[in-house]
Design a protein around this motif. Structure first.
Motif, PDB file in Angstrom:
ATOM      1  N   THR B 235       0.972  -1.190  -0.151  1.00  0.00           N
ATOM      2  CA  THR B 235       0.098   0.380   0.254  1.00  0.00           C
ATOM      3  C   THR B 235       0.573   1.073   0.171  1.00  0.00           C
ATOM      4  OG1 THR B 235      -1.439  -1.419   1.249  1.00  0.00           O
ATOM      5  CG2 THR B 235      -1.981   0.880   1.187  1.00  0.00           C
ATOM      6  N   VAL B 236       2.014   1.055   0.462  1.00  0.00           N
ATOM      7  CA  VAL B 236       3.036   2.195   0.654  1.00  0.00           C
ATOM      8  C   VAL B 236       3.609   2.523  -0.290  1.00  0.00           C
ATOM      9  CG1 VAL B 236       4.999   3.533   1.933  1.00  0.00           C
ATOM     10  CG2 VAL B 236       3.162   2.938   3.428  1.00  0.00           C
ATOM     11  N   SER B 237       3.990   1.528  -1.086  1.00  0.00           N
ATOM     12  CA  SER B 237       4.263   1.363  -2.339  1.00  0.00           C
ATOM     13  C   SER B 237       3.439   2.306  -3.431  1.00  0.00           C
ATOM     14  CB  SER B 237       4.630   0.398  -2.352  1.00  0.00           C
ATOM     15  OG  SER B 237       5.837  -0.594  -1.650  1.00  0.00           O
ATOM     16  N   SER B 238       2.373   1.705  -2.777  1.00  0.00           N
ATOM     17  CA  SER B 238       1.603   2.167  -4.285  1.00  0.00           C
ATOM     18  C   SER B 238       1.778   3.621  -4.362  1.00  0.00           C
ATOM     19  CB  SER B 238       0.268   1.647  -4.080  1.00  0.00           C
ATOM     20  OG  SER B 238      -0.901   1.917  -4.426  1.00  0.00           O
ATOM     21  N   TYR B 239       0.889   4.140  -2.790  1.00  0.00           N
ATOM     22  CA  TYR B 239       0.967   5.635  -3.009  1.00  0.00           C
ATOM     23  C   TYR B 239       2.019   6.758  -2.811  1.00  0.00           C
ATOM     24  CZ  TYR B 239      -3.434   5.108  -0.592  1.00  0.00           C
ATOM     25  OH  TYR B 239      -4.843   4.907  -0.980  1.00  0.00           O
ATOM     26  N   LYS B 240       3.149   5.949  -3.226  1.00  0.00           N
ATOM     27  CA  LYS B 240       4.803   6.637  -3.447  1.00  0.00           C
ATOM     28  C   LYS B 240       5.293   6.407  -4.712  1.00  0.00           C
ATOM     29  CE  LYS B 240       8.919   5.709   0.043  1.00  0.00           C
ATOM     30  NZ  LYS B 240       9.792   6.201  -0.082  1.00  0.00           N
ATOM     31  N   GLU B 241       4.039   6.052  -5.892  1.00  0.00           N
ATOM     32  CA  GLU B 241       4.492   5.467  -6.875  1.00  0.00           C
ATOM     33  C   GLU B 241       3.585   6.689  -7.533  1.00  0.00           C
ATOM     34  OE1 GLU B 241       2.606   1.905  -8.875  1.00  0.00           O
ATOM     35  OE2 GLU B 241       2.872   2.658 -10.479  1.00  0.00           O
ATOM     36  N   ILE B 242       2.182   6.984  -6.773  1.00  0.00           N
ATOM     37  CA  ILE B 242       1.367   7.689  -7.522  1.00  0.00           C
ATOM     38  C   ILE B 242       2.375   9.089  -7.211  1.00  0.00           C
ATOM     39  CG2 ILE B 242      -0.777   8.882  -7.085  1.00  0.00           C
ATOM     40  CD1 ILE B 242      -1.365   5.846  -6.817  1.00  0.00           C
ATOM     41  N   THR B 243       2.440   9.204  -6.071  1.00  0.00           N
ATOM     42  CA  THR B 243       3.220  10.708  -5.197  1.00  0.00           C
ATOM     43  C   THR B 243       4.472  11.565  -6.050  1.00  0.00           C
ATOM     44  OG1 THR B 243       4.248  10.006  -3.227  1.00  0.00           O
ATOM     45  CG2 THR B 243       1.737  10.900  -3.052  1.00  0.00           C
ATOM     46  N   ASN B 244       4.942   9.613  -6.683  1.00  0.00           N
ATOM     47  CA  ASN B 244       6.371  10.409  -7.851  1.00  0.00           C
ATOM     48  C   ASN B 244       5.657  11.080  -9.064  1.00  0.00           C
ATOM     49  OD1 ASN B 244       7.857   9.741  -5.367  1.00  0.00           O
ATOM     50  ND2 ASN B 244       8.572   8.067  -6.235  1.00  0.00           N
ATOM     51  N   LYS B 245       4.536  10.354  -9.558  1.00  0.00           N
ATOM     52  CA  LYS B 245       4.131  10.610 -10.482  1.00  0.00           C
ATOM     53  C   LYS B 245       3.501  12.192 -10.233  1.00  0.00           C
ATOM     54  CE  LYS B 245       2.929   9.556 -14.755  1.00  0.00           C
ATOM     55  NZ  LYS B 245       4.349   9.590 -15.382  1.00  0.00           N
ATOM     56  N   LEU B 246       2.928  12.547  -9.356  1.00  0.00           N
ATOM     57  CA  LEU B 246       2.774  14.005  -9.270  1.00  0.00           C
ATOM     58  C   LEU B 246       3.763  14.588  -9.272  1.00  0.00           C
ATOM     59  CD1 LEU B 246       0.238  15.650  -8.190  1.00  0.00           C
ATOM     60  CD2 LEU B 246       0.906  15.309  -6.264  1.00  0.00           C
ATOM     61  N   GLU B 247       4.952  14.653  -8.579  1.00  0.00           N
ATOM     62  CA  GLU B 247       6.536  15.130  -8.555  1.00  0.00           C
ATOM     63  C   GLU B 247       7.133  15.462 -10.089  1.00  0.00           C
ATOM     64  OE1 GLU B 247       7.297  16.912  -5.810  1.00  0.00           O
ATOM     65  OE2 GLU B 247       9.348  17.206  -6.523  1.00  0.00           O
ATOM     66  N   GLU B 248       7.020  14.509 -10.747  1.00  0.00           N
ATOM     67  CA  GLU B 248       7.492  14.173 -11.596  1.00  0.00           C
ATOM     68  C   GLU B 248       6.064  15.335 -13.167  1.00  0.00           C
ATOM     69  OE1 GLU B 248       7.959  10.020 -13.535  1.00  0.00           O
ATOM     70  OE2 GLU B 248       6.926  11.120 -15.688  1.00  0.00           O
ATOM     71  N   ASN B 249       5.134  15.497 -12.900  1.00  0.00           N
ATOM     72  CA  ASN B 249       4.439  15.693 -14.252  1.00  0.00           C
ATOM     73  C   ASN B 249       4.810  17.204 -13.326  1.00  0.00           C
ATOM     74  OD1 ASN B 249       3.743  13.566 -14.665  1.00  0.00           O
ATOM     75  ND2 ASN B 249       1.718  13.377 -13.819  1.00  0.00           N
TER      76      ASN B 249
END
Lengths: 308, 308
Positions: B235-249
């Motif tokens: 679950t934590v990895s999944s949210y990290k993936e999403i917030t990393n994407k947010l940061e990338e965009n």
């Protein structure tokens, strides 16, 4: 794969809940879900006159189809479409709106903003003095015109086709950027707090774009397939990409975030902000709702007349 | 690419602000940023004794290095490491903690939970009667033991190596799932509200994992490179993936979300919840802070003794 209800062949499996449904039971399910949203947020009262804001796109076309099924025996229902004067796109949109409203036997009002206000969205786009992004100005025009004409037509509640995908993307964007005013005003239903403002409802608030697309497809509802030529909002697409990823990783989480926002966060934000709430004033020019002396629409209109 | 400060060759460009820095100026910049966070949230008072919770990982190793530079002339500073009894991993972790504390000349206390409480995390993991996920139990043990020993050592503020990446992922997860209690208690600093609770500070709250990794690398700080064998939190990895994407965009948006949370949302949630706040009680067994008669740690301990 069999339909949960009738055991016939299912046409769709919903990832967020595992439900498998055939075409007719999917249609019924979506109508029930919209009804639940309407009841949950007390959007429509007995005898309310309902107007649907129709853009010609799949979401609002689906919405009027659903509302027709839900309210044909109880409430007056009309469609309102705004001819924004966007070359080709506006003519095409109006065509799809007319076709569906004819089929559904729902009266539709088409408001031509050039006739009413002497300018079009194309003209706003090409006016070099106007700095605000075209999508913001277009949104402003639509909100204003819909409210003004809904009022004129004696409408009590104005329903728009905003779907879960859009709402959760905007919510996340507002949370990231700290758009506190929008976080307080957002959500599925904005009741009328002033005689100049018609209540606004989003009956598809808890229904996804995939679901409206399937609903339109299963009901042979035609809609304009091309996006607006000015619709290149990279920020919205970026948040949509992120919330889609969230949904993919954990199906149902977009709905969960929206529900928690409405149930808890929005109320907390409202309570916190209670003393800072701005009073609604009436525009000196048109009498419409505003927080300044002259509303944003009348300011834009004045600019388009070259008087400013 | 040239360093903004000294015009020598830059080693790093920070995407969220475009800043280019050489190695020494990057190190200085990170120390200043941590200091800003500490001041902003009033984490450390004059003469406070500071303890750093050391896991042996890059974030807490970086943290103690930074705090040593910032506080060596003003505040007493110690390290606390918990030997959790995870085979191989715990021995390895302790090694890295000892090496760095020796280098920095910071006194370190290593708490062996088997000696102190007669059980290890491996034993909790292998106990079939215990249903709670191992990471939750391990978190509980660490919070309890750190608080108890910080108190014993006369510490005023316990600093942990939580970085921006983790914090924003947990925040998004809490927002999605409506974990209201955690949204109220979360954030960079939890002051002591009861004599049994040591204040907790996260000086790296506004610093990213990439930055701590670079800081460790540029300072030749060694750390344990392998993750905990039980750390498979999808679950934590999944949210990290999403917030990393947010940061990338949109570079900088993770920081923005955290800031708005601390500045506005958390305060709003607290205000909204004011009447429902739970009183802090003292555990009947150990006297530590709890909201029940017996604290969660003592309950776990009892289970591990086979008395329940």
């Amino acid at each position: 794969m069999k339909c949960k209800i009738c055991k016939e062949t299912a046409n769709i499996k919903l990832d967020y809940c595992g439900l498998k449904l055939c075409k007719p039971h999917f249609i019924e399910y979506i109508q029930k879900r919209a009804k639940r949203t309407i009841k949950r947020y007390q959007m429509v009262r007995r005898e309310d006159k309902i107007a649907v804001a129709l853009s010609g796109g799949k979401d609002s076309q689906t919405l009027i189809h659903i509302l027709k099924q839900l309210y044909m025996d109880s409430n007056p229902l009309i469609g309102i479409h705004i001819d924004l004067g966007i070359d080709n796109y506006s003519q095409e949109s109006a065509k799809f709106v007319r076709i569906l409203c004819d089929e559904l036997e729902v009266p539709v009002q088409i408001i031509n903003i050039e006739k009413e206000y002497n300018f079009t969205i194309d003209m706003v786009k090409n006016n070099k003095k106007i700095k605000r992004p075209i999508c913001s100005n277009c949104g402003l025009v639509k909100r204003y015109v819909l409210n003004a004409f809904a009022k004129k037509f004696g409408v009590n509640v104005l329903a728009t086709g905003h779907v879960l995908d859009d709402e959760v993307s905007i919510l996340l964007s507002n949370l990231v950027n700290g758009n506190f005013e929008q976080l307080i005003r957002g959500g599925p239903f904005l009741p009328s707090t002033d005689v100049s403002m018609i209540a606004r409802a989003k009956p598809l608030y808890e229904i996804s774009e995939l679901e409206t697309t399937l609903y339109a497809h299963f009901n042979n509802i035609s809609f304009i397939g091309t996006p607006c030529p000015y619709d290149v909002n990279a920020t919205v697409s970026s948040y949509k990409e992120i919330t889609n990823k969230l949904e993919e990783n954990q199906p149902g989480s977009r709905y969960l975030l929206l529900r928690n926002y409405v149930k808890i966060y929005k109320k907390a934000f409202k309570t916190y902000n209670i003393e800072k709430q701005q009073e609604i004033l009436h525009c000196n020019v048109c009498g419409g709702p505003t927080i300044r002396n002259v509303c944003a629409f009348c300011s834009l209109r004045k600019k388009m007349e070259g008087n400013e």
